[in-house]
Write an enzyme that holds these catalytic residues in place. Structure first.
Site, PDB file in Angstrom:
ATOM      1  N   HIS A  15      34.338  42.557  31.684  1.00  0.00           N
ATOM      2  CA  HIS A  15      34.936  43.105  30.469  1.00  0.00           C
ATOM      3  C   HIS A  15      34.328  42.401  29.264  1.00  0.00           C
ATOM      4  O   HIS A  15      33.964  41.218  29.329  1.00  0.00           O
ATOM      5  CB  HIS A  15      36.449  42.868  30.454  1.00  0.00           C
ATOM      6  CG  HIS A  15      37.202  43.724  31.409  1.00  0.00           C
ATOM      7  ND1 HIS A  15      38.505  44.092  31.172  1.00  0.00           N
ATOM      8  CD2 HIS A  15      36.868  44.278  32.595  1.00  0.00           C
ATOM      9  CE1 HIS A  15      38.941  44.844  32.174  1.00  0.00           C
ATOM     10  NE2 HIS A  15      37.959  44.957  33.051  1.00  0.00           N
ATOM     11  N   GLU A  61      35.640  41.150  26.600  1.00  0.00           N
ATOM     12  CA  GLU A  61      36.331  39.928  26.190  1.00  0.00           C
ATOM     13  C   GLU A  61      35.951  38.745  27.065  1.00  0.00           C
ATOM     14  O   GLU A  61      35.684  37.649  26.565  1.00  0.00           O
ATOM     15  CB  GLU A  61      37.855  40.108  26.261  1.00  0.00           C
ATOM     16  CG  GLU A  61      38.396  41.222  25.407  1.00  0.00           C
ATOM     17  CD  GLU A  61      38.607  42.522  26.160  1.00  0.00           C
ATOM     18  OE1 GLU A  61      39.649  43.173  25.943  1.00  0.00           O
ATOM     19  OE2 GLU A  61      37.726  42.905  26.955  1.00  0.00           O
ATOM     20  N   CYS A  95      43.467  43.935  28.216  1.00  0.00           N
ATOM     21  CA  CYS A  95      44.213  44.198  29.456  1.00  0.00           C
ATOM     22  C   CYS A  95      44.893  42.904  29.914  1.00  0.00           C
ATOM     23  O   CYS A  95      44.697  41.847  29.315  1.00  0.00           O
ATOM     24  CB  CYS A  95      43.238  44.714  30.521  1.00  0.00           C
ATOM     25  SG  CYS A  95      42.122  43.437  31.159  1.00  0.00           S
ATOM     26  N   CYS A  98      42.208  40.083  30.691  1.00  0.00           N
ATOM     27  CA  CYS A  98      41.595  39.532  29.481  1.00  0.00           C
ATOM     28  C   CYS A  98      42.615  38.749  28.668  1.00  0.00           C
ATOM     29  O   CYS A  98      42.295  37.696  28.107  1.00  0.00           O
ATOM     30  CB  CYS A  98      40.959  40.638  28.660  1.00  0.00           C
ATOM     31  SG  CYS A  98      39.533  41.374  29.498  1.00  0.00           S
TER      32      CYS A  98
END
Length: 171
Positions: free
Chosen positions: A54, A56, A84, A87
């Site tokens: 991801h 992040e 999410c 993260c």
């Protein structure tokens, strides 16, 4: 929302556009310390076939290496989509001071939409949350991306139907 937040969110959008160019879900992130970008990243889940690639997490990883510490105190993370649960956990554990995001995520957002892990006082660290910065631009990137996927799937289905009919008549 301030001018600096918009400026850095535009940089996160540039990262999201890089992801889109790779046929990745267009999510981008930049981490800022003392007014300077110390890391930038975009979604790479499909390219790397890695569930944790991801934007992040990739930005946090780069920032830790850049700063020589896992503690990212006094930093701000700008991300085009609400973080999410995974993260959000990494943001808390790395002690990011502030999170600024563009579009809310009704299916997985953990910075205020489904829940707010980032400001939950039961954790030993909290991050200040600012939502909706350049929300329209961030949301349109995602909407347009998924619209194109749906259109492509529809065309693929029609092509398969046409091919099967053509095969029947050519036999």
């Amino acid at each position: 929302m301030n001018v600096q937040d918009e400026l850095f969110m535009k940089e996160a959008i540039k990262e999201a556009e890089k992801a889109q160019d790779l046929n990745e879900v267009p999510i981008g992130a930049v981490l800022v310390h003392e007014g300077k970008i110390i890391s930038r990243a975009h979604n790479l889940r499909e390219s790397e076939q890695n569930a944790i690639a991801h934007a992040e997490l990739l930005a946090i990883d780069k920032a830790c290496r850049e700063m020589g510490s896992w503690r990212l105190e006094d930093t701000t993370l700008y991300v085009t989509l609400e973080p999410c649960p995974m993260c959000s956990g990494a943001i808390i554990l790395s002690r990011v001071k502030r999170v600024v995001y563009g579009a809310s995520d009704p299916k997985g957002g953990c910075a205020g939409t489904l829940m707010n892990l980032l400001e939950d006082e039961r954790f030993n660290h909290q991050s200040e949350v600012e939502k909706g910065v350049l929300e329209k631009e961030c949301g349109e990137l995602l909407s347009n991306f998924f619209k194109k996927i749906r259109e492509r799937k529809k065309l693929d289905k029609k092509k398969r139907q046409f091919d099967s009919i053509t095969k029947i008549y050519s036999e």
